[in-house]
Design a protein around this motif. Structure first.
Motif, PDB file in Angstrom:
ATOM      1  N   ALA A  10       0.802  -1.224   0.000  1.00 33.42           N
ATOM      2  CA  ALA A  10       0.000   0.000   0.000  1.00 33.42           C
ATOM      3  C   ALA A  10       0.838   1.279   0.000  1.00 33.42           C
ATOM      4  O   ALA A  10       0.604   2.176  -0.799  1.00 33.42           O
ATOM      5  CB  ALA A  10      -0.950   0.003   1.196  1.00 33.42           C
ATOM      6  N   TRP A  11       1.830   1.376   0.881  1.00 32.65           N
ATOM      7  CA  TRP A  11       2.500   2.650   1.132  1.00 32.65           C
ATOM      8  C   TRP A  11       3.841   2.745   0.418  1.00 32.65           C
ATOM      9  O   TRP A  11       4.608   1.786   0.385  1.00 32.65           O
ATOM     10  CB  TRP A  11       2.711   2.855   2.627  1.00 32.65           C
ATOM     11  N   SER A  12       4.109   3.944  -0.109  1.00 30.48           N
ATOM     12  CA  SER A  12       5.401   4.224  -0.722  1.00 30.48           C
ATOM     13  C   SER A  12       5.725   5.704  -0.565  1.00 30.48           C
ATOM     14  O   SER A  12       4.825   6.538  -0.376  1.00 30.48           O
ATOM     15  CB  SER A  12       5.422   3.836  -2.206  1.00 30.48           C
ATOM     16  N   VAL A  13       7.009   6.029  -0.636  1.00 28.39           N
ATOM     17  CA  VAL A  13       7.463   7.417  -0.616  1.00 28.39           C
ATOM     18  C   VAL A  13       8.410   7.617  -1.789  1.00 28.39           C
ATOM     19  O   VAL A  13       9.078   6.678  -2.227  1.00 28.39           O
ATOM     20  CB  VAL A  13       8.176   7.771   0.706  1.00 28.39           C
ATOM     21  N   PHE A  14       8.449   8.860  -2.313  1.00 29.06           N
ATOM     22  CA  PHE A  14       9.333   9.122  -3.433  1.00 29.06           C
ATOM     23  C   PHE A  14       9.632  10.611  -3.554  1.00 29.06           C
ATOM     24  O   PHE A  14       8.885  11.465  -3.066  1.00 29.06           O
ATOM     25  CB  PHE A  14       8.738   8.593  -4.743  1.00 29.06           C
ATOM     26  N   VAL A  15      10.748  10.898  -4.194  1.00 31.35           N
ATOM     27  CA  VAL A  15      11.142  12.264  -4.524  1.00 31.35           C
ATOM     28  C   VAL A  15      10.921  12.457  -6.015  1.00 31.35           C
ATOM     29  O   VAL A  15      11.313  11.603  -6.824  1.00 31.35           O
ATOM     30  CB  VAL A  15      12.617  12.533  -4.172  1.00 31.35           C
ATOM     31  N   SER A  16      10.279  13.565  -6.384  1.00 29.65           N
ATOM     32  CA  SER A  16       9.953  13.803  -7.782  1.00 29.65           C
ATOM     33  C   SER A  16      10.524  15.131  -8.259  1.00 29.65           C
ATOM     34  O   SER A  16      10.725  16.071  -7.480  1.00 29.65           O
ATOM     35  CB  SER A  16       8.436  13.796  -7.992  1.00 29.65           C
ATOM     36  N   TYR A  17      10.765  15.179  -9.576  1.00 30.52           N
ATOM     37  CA  TYR A  17      11.190  16.414 -10.238  1.00 30.52           C
ATOM     38  C   TYR A  17      10.297  16.644 -11.455  1.00 30.52           C
ATOM     39  O   TYR A  17      10.016  15.705 -12.210  1.00 30.52           O
ATOM     40  CB  TYR A  17      12.650  16.336 -10.681  1.00 30.52           C
TER      41      TYR A  17
END
Length: 249
Positions: free
Chosen positions: A91-98
């Motif tokens: 279910a859960w995820s984290v990410f850095v986006s540009y």
């Protein structure tokens, strides 16, 4: 609101056959990749529309008595981006986006003291870096509904801004460029479909707050190079349709 509803209906319509195909067993992918988590990276392509307004009442050359800005209009925006992150579980995820996005922008300015008016056209560019969190709700063995949100910083630039006389349209000047830093925030809803154990396709509706834009403090043209008070565009936000490809390592 009507346009956003239409986009959501279209999004569901595009993915409904895919979800049905996965549910029927034709795409009987293991859930192990979702359950075990892992690092991932992806690329994004987006298009949409930006919206903003201006409270500027003293823009332009001081001797003109201050330009009052109105009719701020953005045309279609396009952009590219990427993201890297980590999935904790199914279910859960984290990410850095540009994200890098660009589109045309225009506005008018009236100078009541002189009884004249000008129109301005240029390019509005945003470079946004955000930290994000996402939650996936499984719809089938291969398809999931995703909710996401993020906060970060936006670097907004107005460039190639030309001033023309209104209503005649004669060229008057080009304004100096300026980059302004702002807080940014984003929320999204979309669908993900796993095409292999490690690869998934995504389609999202995004609402992104990018903050303000501002011109430089000089102009060059019919009066030579002169100082001006900058023109500002405030509280800009975008509604985007974002397509992505993600690979989990």
């Amino acid at each position: 609101m009507r346009n956003q509803s239409w986009l959501l209906v279209s999004l569901v319509g595009v993915f409904s056959p895919v979800a049905a195909w996965a549910e029927s067993g034709a795409a009987d992918f293991s859930l192990k990749a979702r359950q075990d988590g892992g690092f991932f990276a992806g690329v994004d392509v987006l298009t949409g529309k930006a919206y903003g307004s201006s409270d500027t009442k003293d823009g332009g050359a001081p001797f003109a008595g201050g330009g009052v800005v109105d009719e701020v209009k953005f045309k279609r925006t396009t952009g590219l981006g990427g993201h890297v992150g980590y999935r904790f579980d199914s279910a859960w995820s984290v990410f850095v986006s540009y994200q890098h996005s660009r589109g045309d922008v225009s506005w008018n300015a009236d100078f009541p003291m002189l009884g004249v008016a000008s129109s301005y056209k240029g390019k509005a560019t945003s470079n946004i870096v955000m930290g994000n969190v996402a939650y996936d709700l499984a719809l089938s063995k291969a398809t999931a509904l995703r909710l996401s949100g993020g906060v970060g910083v936006a670097y907004n630039k107005l460039a190639d801004v030309e001033e023309h006389n209104r209503p005649g349209g004669e060229y008057l000047s080009e304004l100096a460029e300026e980059t302004k830093r702002n807080w940014a925030a984003q929320v999204g809803v979309g669908l993900r479909h796993r095409v292999t154990t490690n690869t998934e396709l995504g389609l999202d509706l995004l609402a992104t707050y990018t903050g303000g834009f501002e011109t430089g403090d000089s102009r060059f043209g019919n009066l030579g190079e002169t100082e001006i008070k900058p023109y500002r565009i405030d509280d800009v936000w975008r509604a985007d349709l974002n397509a992505s490809v993600r690979y989990t390592f």
